[in-house]
Design an enzyme around this catalytic site. Structure first.
Site, PDB file in Angstrom:
ATOM      1  N   HIS A  37       1.752  73.114  45.616  1.00 38.97           N
ATOM      2  CA  HIS A  37       1.199  73.252  44.262  1.00 38.97           C
ATOM      3  C   HIS A  37       0.180  74.389  44.257  1.00 38.97           C
ATOM      4  CE1 HIS A  37       2.247  68.973  43.057  1.00 38.97           C
ATOM      5  NE2 HIS A  37       2.186  68.815  44.372  1.00 38.97           N
ATOM      6  N   GLU A 119      -2.177  71.410  47.650  1.00 35.40           N
ATOM      7  CA  GLU A 119      -2.628  72.299  46.583  1.00 35.40           C
ATOM      8  C   GLU A 119      -3.226  73.557  47.188  1.00 35.40           C
ATOM      9  OE1 GLU A 119      -2.502  71.942  43.306  1.00 35.40           O
ATOM     10  OE2 GLU A 119      -2.282  69.790  42.893  1.00 35.40           O
ATOM     11  N   HIS A 155       6.276  72.551  43.213  1.00 35.11           N
ATOM     12  CA  HIS A 155       6.185  71.583  42.123  1.00 35.11           C
ATOM     13  C   HIS A 155       7.150  71.965  40.994  1.00 35.11           C
ATOM     14  CE1 HIS A 155       3.242  68.952  39.566  1.00 35.11           C
ATOM     15  NE2 HIS A 155       4.380  68.355  39.812  1.00 35.11           N
ATOM     16  N   ASP A 165       3.811  75.615  38.797  1.00 30.52           N
ATOM     17  CA  ASP A 165       3.147  75.944  40.062  1.00 30.52           C
ATOM     18  C   ASP A 165       4.087  75.702  41.253  1.00 30.52           C
ATOM     19  OD1 ASP A 165       2.707  73.098  39.318  1.00 30.52           O
ATOM     20  OD2 ASP A 165       1.617  72.991  41.211  1.00 30.52           O
TER      21      ASP A 165
HETATM   22 ZN   LIG Z   1       1.445  70.903  40.834  1.00 34.38          ZN
END
Ligand SMILES: [Zn+2]
Length: 181
Positions: A37, A119, A155, A165
């Site tokens: 992400h 992330e 994602h 993303d």
């Molecule tokens: Zn995401």
């Protein structure tokens, strides 16, 4: 860099900030996917505490106009890699983080059940930093030593039309080459 995941799914040496936004994985469910992400809060701004606050349900809805739209979300990821490569963990890899939402990978729904979410601090138009790729590669290797990961995906690939993303700046071939080193 050598990173190591403990049997409990915690990364040695990482900053650990417990997120309440997690629960148990389904019984017998193997962890076999990594989901990449990107996030920045407010969008396009780096280095603030918005991401940590979002993942710990302490985001101030009045702190930024955008925050008012997301302050009620209950979300998390297992890991966050900042622009300078700083690595934080929010959820044990043995638990289910709430990062993917409604999603599907190779015909299997609910990707949170069987994936680890990472992330990268980033924004749509900003290339990711060298340091982020290096840390991501080390983290991926550590995860694969502990879990039977068969692939990495974005994602946007598991929630098409809903999520964009990690975005066009994420260099998949660079990432895949790094983890094969
Ligand atoms: Zn995401």
């Amino acid at each position: 860099m050598e990173l190591r995941l403990t049997e409990e799914g915690l990364l040695e040496g990482a900053r650990y900030i417990a997120s309440p936004n997690c629960d148990e994985r389904p019984a017998g469910c193997a962890v076999d996917l990594i989901v990449i992400h990107s996030i920045s809060l407010p969008p396009g701004e780096f280095g603030g505490d918005g991401i940590v606050r979002l993942f710990t349900n302490t985001l101030d809805a009045g702190g930024h106009p955008y925050y008012a739209t997301i302050a009620g979300l209950r979300v998390s990821a297992h890991f966050l890699i900042r622009r300078d490569g700083e690595l934080s963990q929010f959820v044990s890899c043995g638990a289910r983080a709430w990062h993917a939402g409604e999603s599907r990978w190779r015909g299997r729904a609910r990707c949170n059940d069987f994936s680890i979410g990472i992330e990268l601090e980033g924004a749509d138009e900003a290339p990711f930093e060298d340091r982020q790729y290096a840390v991501l590669a080390g983290l991926t290797r550590a995860i694969r030593l502990r879990y039977p990961v068969v692939d990495m995906t974005g994602h946007s690939d598991i929630a098409p039309g809903r999520k964009t993303d990690p975005g066009p700046q994420f260099d998949w071939s660079r990432y895949r080459a790094l983890i094969e080193d």
